[in-house]
Design a protein around this motif. Structure first.
Motif, PDB file in Angstrom:
ATOM      1  N   TRP A  84      36.986  29.983  21.503  1.00 54.45           N
ATOM      2  CA  TRP A  84      37.750  28.944  22.194  1.00 54.45           C
ATOM      3  C   TRP A  84      37.170  27.544  21.998  1.00 54.45           C
ATOM      4  N   TYR A  85      35.861  27.413  22.065  1.00 53.26           N
ATOM      5  CA  TYR A  85      35.241  26.087  21.957  1.00 53.26           C
ATOM      6  C   TYR A  85      34.643  25.822  20.568  1.00 53.26           C
ATOM      7  N   LYS A  86      34.971  26.674  19.616  1.00 53.47           N
ATOM      8  CA  LYS A  86      34.457  26.499  18.262  1.00 53.47           C
ATOM      9  C   LYS A  86      35.501  25.809  17.391  1.00 53.47           C
ATOM     10  N   PRO A  87      35.091  25.190  16.286  1.00 59.49           N
ATOM     11  CA  PRO A  87      36.067  24.572  15.376  1.00 59.49           C
ATOM     12  C   PRO A  87      37.051  25.606  14.846  1.00 59.49           C
ATOM     13  N   ALA A 116      45.309  26.405  18.568  1.00 55.90           N
ATOM     14  CA  ALA A 116      44.790  25.383  17.657  1.00 55.90           C
ATOM     15  C   ALA A 116      44.538  24.064  18.380  1.00 55.90           C
ATOM     16  N   HIS A 117      45.298  23.811  19.443  1.00 53.31           N
ATOM     17  CA  HIS A 117      45.164  22.573  20.208  1.00 53.31           C
ATOM     18  C   HIS A 117      44.415  22.771  21.525  1.00 53.31           C
ATOM     19  N   GLN A 118      43.818  23.933  21.701  1.00 54.43           N
ATOM     20  CA  GLN A 118      43.030  24.273  22.884  1.00 54.43           C
ATOM     21  C   GLN A 118      43.863  24.156  24.178  1.00 54.43           C
ATOM     22  N   ILE A 119      45.094  24.635  24.121  1.00 55.66           N
ATOM     23  CA  ILE A 119      45.964  24.757  25.289  1.00 55.66           C
ATOM     24  C   ILE A 119      45.919  26.222  25.707  1.00 55.66           C
ATOM     25  N   PRO A 120      45.634  26.531  26.967  1.00 53.95           N
ATOM     26  CA  PRO A 120      45.263  27.903  27.346  1.00 53.95           C
ATOM     27  C   PRO A 120      46.386  28.923  27.415  1.00 53.95           C
ATOM     28  N   ILE A 170      42.167  33.507  28.193  1.00 54.23           N
ATOM     29  CA  ILE A 170      41.707  32.214  28.708  1.00 54.23           C
ATOM     30  C   ILE A 170      42.177  32.030  30.162  1.00 54.23           C
ATOM     31  N   LEU A 171      43.309  32.616  30.495  1.00 49.69           N
ATOM     32  CA  LEU A 171      43.815  32.563  31.875  1.00 49.69           C
ATOM     33  C   LEU A 171      43.250  33.682  32.735  1.00 49.69           C
ATOM     34  N   ASN A 172      42.525  34.615  32.115  1.00 53.42           N
ATOM     35  CA  ASN A 172      41.969  35.778  32.823  1.00 53.42           C
ATOM     36  C   ASN A 172      43.045  36.605  33.507  1.00 53.42           C
ATOM     37  N   GLU A 173      44.171  36.817  32.800  1.00 55.19           N
ATOM     38  CA  GLU A 173      45.241  37.644  33.328  1.00 55.19           C
ATOM     39  C   GLU A 173      45.687  38.637  32.261  1.00 55.19           C
ATOM     40  N   CYS A 174      45.888  39.873  32.684  1.00 54.58           N
ATOM     41  CA  CYS A 174      46.366  40.910  31.790  1.00 54.58           C
ATOM     42  C   CYS A 174      47.573  41.590  32.430  1.00 54.58           C
ATOM     43  N   PHE A 175      48.710  41.511  31.764  1.00 51.54           N
ATOM     44  CA  PHE A 175      49.969  42.058  32.246  1.00 51.54           C
ATOM     45  C   PHE A 175      50.229  43.381  31.518  1.00 51.54           C
ATOM     46  N   THR A 176      50.565  44.430  32.253  1.00 52.62           N
ATOM     47  CA  THR A 176      50.704  45.748  31.655  1.00 52.62           C
ATOM     48  C   THR A 176      51.936  46.472  32.195  1.00 52.62           C
ATOM     49  N   ALA A 177      52.467  47.379  31.373  1.00 49.64           N
ATOM     50  CA  ALA A 177      53.592  48.218  31.811  1.00 49.64           C
ATOM     51  C   ALA A 177      53.604  49.503  30.996  1.00 49.64           C
ATOM     52  N   ALA A 178      53.953  50.596  31.646  1.00 45.02           N
ATOM     53  CA  ALA A 178      54.232  51.864  30.979  1.00 45.02           C
ATOM     54  C   ALA A 178      55.584  52.346  31.477  1.00 45.02           C
ATOM     55  N   ARG A 179      56.358  52.909  30.568  1.00 45.46           N
ATOM     56  CA  ARG A 179      57.712  53.329  30.956  1.00 45.46           C
ATOM     57  C   ARG A 179      57.653  54.333  32.109  1.00 45.46           C
ATOM     58  N   VAL A 231      63.166  23.495  33.867  1.00 48.95           N
ATOM     59  CA  VAL A 231      62.931  24.247  32.638  1.00 48.95           C
ATOM     60  C   VAL A 231      61.472  24.056  32.221  1.00 48.95           C
ATOM     61  N   ARG A 232      60.833  25.145  31.823  1.00 49.03           N
ATOM     62  CA  ARG A 232      59.454  25.100  31.353  1.00 49.03           C
ATOM     63  C   ARG A 232      59.391  25.648  29.934  1.00 49.03           C
ATOM     64  N   ARG A 233      58.396  25.157  29.182  1.00 52.22           N
ATOM     65  CA  ARG A 233      58.168  25.666  27.829  1.00 52.22           C
ATOM     66  C   ARG A 233      56.663  25.758  27.598  1.00 52.22           C
ATOM     67  N   CYS A 234      56.125  26.981  27.639  1.00 45.68           N
ATOM     68  CA  CYS A 234      54.666  27.126  27.515  1.00 45.68           C
ATOM     69  C   CYS A 234      54.232  27.410  26.088  1.00 45.68           C
ATOM     70  N   GLY A 235      55.155  27.776  25.187  1.00 43.04           N
ATOM     71  CA  GLY A 235      54.790  27.946  23.786  1.00 43.04           C
ATOM     72  C   GLY A 235      54.231  29.298  23.418  1.00 43.04           C
ATOM     73  N   ALA A 236      54.460  30.296  24.261  1.00 42.85           N
ATOM     74  CA  ALA A 236      54.035  31.670  23.960  1.00 42.85           C
ATOM     75  C   ALA A 236      55.041  32.611  24.602  1.00 42.85           C
ATOM     76  N   ALA A 237      55.911  33.197  23.789  1.00 40.39           N
ATOM     77  CA  ALA A 237      57.007  34.006  24.325  1.00 40.39           C
ATOM     78  C   ALA A 237      56.509  35.197  25.130  1.00 40.39           C
ATOM     79  N   ALA A 238      55.407  35.797  24.708  1.00 37.91           N
ATOM     80  CA  ALA A 238      54.882  36.945  25.448  1.00 37.91           C
ATOM     81  C   ALA A 238      54.565  36.562  26.889  1.00 37.91           C
ATOM     82  N   LEU A 239      54.047  35.344  27.089  1.00 37.57           N
ATOM     83  CA  LEU A 239      53.756  34.885  28.445  1.00 37.57           C
ATOM     84  C   LEU A 239      55.028  34.525  29.199  1.00 37.57           C
ATOM     85  N   ASP A 240      56.040  34.025  28.501  1.00 39.45           N
ATOM     86  CA  ASP A 240      57.318  33.761  29.159  1.00 39.45           C
ATOM     87  C   ASP A 240      57.881  35.049  29.754  1.00 39.45           C
TER      88      ASP A 240
END
Length: 263
Positions: free
Chosen positions: A28-31, A95-99, A122-131, A184-193
């Motif tokens: 995260w904090y590396k080039p 790439a832009h260090q947005i979490p 980076i958000l320390n959240e894990c979302f899970t589901a099993a059918r 309307v929000r746009r976070c740039g990561a569909a999985a998180l949406d």
């Protein structure tokens, strides 16, 4: 495999995905070493490293499963049992260090998603589901909202890499949504949406131009949290290669589809 097996596999896969998430955290904090796959489509060495690590860990859980993974998919097709992987969803954010960055892993079995993990290290959240077992965030059950009025709805969307070709259509949808909903929000990561709809943070999400690795895990998260997922253009049942997706809490679904339907 039955629903009990799906839950057992989900537990093992969640541990594997979290362990791979440490690669994102350590980077995260590396080039960043960033290259282009398209005009605005990026890939970093972290995408590749996480994908390789995930494939190794997940192979040990289900050696018979194949992989459909973003950075190595090529012309690969889905088998009856396959892991569908986006190692770093939100690469531009990374790439832009947005979490708003996540690894998305879904398990496909005989024509349907049966397990899904969206890990945001980076958000320390894990979302899970099993059918058949519901959805959870960090182990806590989650459920979609009960919002049934668009004026009270918070909606998310995303912009495809084909923005130049689809800009008029996208702005048309956006103008309708902006003046009809709470925002309307746009976070740039569909999985998180998807995950945020499942968690009751958003009431609806729509986007075009997504690939199976963008939608596989999130699709199951929303449905197991009580929501609904269909094709954006037709409102027919969603498929992994659909042009667009509409995911909602269910109560708003048909109203949202009508709002976005082409005139």
């Amino acid at each position: 495999m039955d629903t009990a097996a799906y839950a057992s596999i989900l537990e093992a896969a969640t541990a594997a995905v979290k362990e791979s998430g440490s690669i994102i955290q350590d980077s995260w904090y590396k080039p960043r070493k960033v290259t282009l796959k398209g005009r605005i489509d990026l890939v970093t060495e972290t995408d590749v490293a996480v994908e390789e690590d995930l494939k190794r860990r997940l192979h040990s859980i289900l050696p018979e499963a194949t992989f459909l993974a973003e950075e190595s998919a090529g012309n690969a097709q889905l088998s009856d049992l396959a892991w569908i992987i986006d190692p770093v969803d939100g690469t531009t954010n990374f790439a832009h260090q947005i979490p708003f960055v996540a690894s998305s892993v879904g398990l496909w079995h005989k024509g349907r998603m049966v397990a899904g993990i969206v890990n945001a290290p980076i958000l320390n959240e894990c979302f899970t589901a099993a059918r058949g077992h519901g959805s959870a965030v960090n182990g806590r059950p989650m459920q979609v909202t009960a919002t049934d009025n668009l004026e009270h709805a918070l909606v998310s969307t995303g912009f495809p890499y084909s923005i130049c070709e689809n800009v008029e259509e996208i702005l048309h949808w956006l103008s309708k949504t902006l003046v009809t909903t709470r925002g309307v929000r746009r976070c740039g990561a569909a999985a998180l949406d998807f995950a945020f709809v499942a968690a009751g943070r958003y009431d609806a999400f729509y986007e075009i131009g997504l690939r199976p690795w963008d939608t596989s895990a999130g699709w199951l998260l929303v449905e197991e949290a009580g929501g609904r997922v269909t094709q954006l253009d037709t409102n027919l049942p969603f498929e992994l290669y659909s042009r667009g997706v509409l995911a909602t809490n269910g109560s708003l679904h048909d109203t949202m589809f009508t709002l976005l339907k082409k005139d």
